[in-house]
Write a protein that holds these residues in place. Sequence first.
Motif, mmCIF file in Angstrom:
data_model
loop_
_atom_site.group_PDB
_atom_site.id
_atom_site.type_symbol
_atom_site.label_atom_id
_atom_site.label_comp_id
_atom_site.label_asym_id
_atom_site.label_seq_id
_atom_site.Cartn_x
_atom_site.Cartn_y
_atom_site.Cartn_z
ATOM 1 N N UNK A 140 0.831 -1.203 0.000
ATOM 2 C CA UNK A 140 0.000 0.000 0.000
ATOM 3 C C UNK A 140 0.865 1.253 0.000
ATOM 4 N N UNK B 60 2.761 1.635 -3.371
ATOM 5 C CA UNK B 60 1.935 2.086 -4.501
ATOM 6 C C UNK B 60 1.592 3.569 -4.390
ATOM 7 N N UNK B 61 1.329 3.997 -3.156
ATOM 8 C CA UNK B 61 1.031 5.419 -2.966
ATOM 9 C C UNK B 61 2.225 6.259 -3.394
ATOM 10 N N UNK C 94 -1.633 10.207 2.270
ATOM 11 C CA UNK C 94 -1.984 8.816 1.944
ATOM 12 C C UNK C 94 -1.376 7.835 2.934
ATOM 13 N N UNK D 189 -3.340 7.816 6.152
ATOM 14 C CA UNK D 189 -4.580 7.015 6.061
ATOM 15 C C UNK D 189 -4.254 5.523 6.160
#
Lengths: 315, 439
Positions: free
Chosen positions: B398, B401-402, B428, B431
């Motif tokens: 995650x 990819x961000x 991002x 989060x």
Amino acid sequence: MTDASMDKIARATPAPMARRIRGLSDRTIAWIFVAPSIFLLLAVNIFPLIWTIRLSFTDYRVNRPNREAEWVGLENYQRILSDSGIWSTMQATAHFLIWTIVLQVLIGFALAYLINMKFRGNDLWTTIIVLPMMLSPAVVGNFWTFLYQPQIGLFNYVIAFFTGADPASFSMIGDVNLAPWAIIIADTWMWTPFVMLICLAGLRSIPDSIYEAAECDRASKWRQFWTLTIPMALPFLMLAVLFRGIENFKMFDLVVQLTGGGPGNTTTLTSIDLKREAFERWRTGYSSAYAVILFVTVFGLASIYVKALTKVKER
Amino acid sequence: MKKQFMATVATGAFLAAGATSAQAEDLTLCWAAWDPANALVELSKDFEEKSGHKMSFEFVPWPNFADRMLNELNSGGQLCDLMIGDSQWIGGGAESGHYVKLNDFFDAEDITMDDFIPATVTGYSEWPKGTPNYWALPAFGDVVGWTYRKDWFERPELQAEFKEKYGRDLGVPATLAELKDIAEFFEGRDIDGNTVYGAAIYTERGSEGITMGVTNALYNYGFLYENPEKPYEMEGFVNSPGAVEGLEFYKALYDVGPPPGSSNWYMGENIDAYKSGQVALQMNFAFIWPGVEADPNVGGGKSGYFPNPAGPAGQFAQLGGQGISVVAYSSKQDAALEYIKWFAQPEIQARWWELGGYSALKAVVEDPGFASSQPYAQTFLDSMAIVKDFWAEPAYADLLLAMQEKIHDYVIAGNGTAQEALDGLVEEWTVIFEDEGKL
């Protein structure tokens, strides 16, 4: 089935089975035959759909088998619909969808119209034209990558030949303005023959007698084209638009191979984005909600379109 | 917890049975498809001979490696008995129960992590970081470094022109700013009738490419993943003024240095560009260096190697490389542990280096003859001393990819500013860590 063959089957049926079948109603026998298909449909299509809808209301992540999934209600849907990134992938998808359909229908119909005219080598040209659609999208993506290569790519040299620009001065897949067109060109090259074949079927289904009657009425070729050819081929054209629309809405392989969704997110189509969410970020619940939204969108649009298609056919 | 318990039981069972298993097994080792994998196939023949086990290999090209193998692990697949997984997978591998914890095994077999380069132990084996919990044996040390065309750099006419333009000698750059000058100097230059370019750098969008590249600039300009005093606090560290400057530097390097059309390049494309004589410099992981030396066009003394140059905030380089782990879902864990025991031996590690594998064993790299054993050996040692790695959290995919999206969108697509890109990244990542329950 003829009576003779029915008798033959009846005679060949073993007595115990015949006794068992004789006790069943037609409706029951029909269900027995249909049941395996229904079971398969439920197992392969309906159950995963229901399961996906259920997951879309949770924060389940398939890469965290040790963590309990929590019910999050509509939170995933809210996050998706308020995410500007997803709206930009929707825009990229719409751009790709509209332009590929417009170009493929125009070029495909023009090619079909030309091929429909009887000329020497007609069959050979048809075969040559349909070759691209027989290739794998991954292969097409790969070799278009080479064609678009600024230093050695044929595409850049052709453009340079006509414009006088330096071939290495622009990059079709590295420039934010050109990359969306790069994928449209490659897809159009590959799938225009498919549209052409459908249009050709439509054109060949128009009886010659109609044109002969129009000739008797002294209708010009132009008039014949607009008042006979187009209306009679329209259901086929609409069918081609439906097929290509559905296919390109879920376009993945060709674009991944060509641009990887870049530069930035310029060519990140919804299917690529969905795959990343589901199998790279492993946000299973979130990506399920994403999939449900896409499913509803496609299903809704396709239903409206099919109704329109039916009306056109009924005219 | 249950899986970890099972894994510990399996390790215990192996130890109780002794190091040599009676039954010959067919072991499958999973790794990326690249040059070192071929060297490992060659090396493993010795294991097959000595143990009686048969080795099979599942190699997946780098762009699909993470996808394919993480799918395999997440689904509890039994394809792989041994996994040489990327360094960033260690958190997920440990917390999700994909890997067998190796502490008891190491203790029983007298394998100590003190024998390995500290950065590789932290990077490839430990989870949580900085604690003595080991989930892998350092298998392949790797780091991003630079390769340059020594033969071009030595040309008198180019040296004179460079000195006139920049006021210093054309040589190995001491700083990233100097590196950019060199890239700019070679960009579009005619050498032997061919147009050549400055530097091939990582720009790939789909997997991890641009992140593995940009961090070499970010670290050296002051980027930190988190507040050293307060874990997961990123505001002011990920998007510090230094980090913004570092990102701007990488974009500037992309704008002046690489060949046209290199908007989605990673290891393979950089190697191709360099070997085909298109570029004067290439950024790449050290694993490619044996191949460069052996190449008829650019090898045999035509190429030189140097660590990632320093920036205003220091000199660091992106860690690559992997550790070898036993997959918890394997039914052949005894034989897999046997392989790790065999692989950890100093003579096997020495042979590993000879074949082109970068051993992380101190006995190999601290050998007096190591630095002169290959033209790139000293650069490898220097580079391994300055490594930093990406997050190794269970949510690493995650997080990666961000970063891929934000960085590619700014550097390649030219959208927004560096400050906006890094601010967006902090948002991002925040989060993601909130979802993980860590914030």
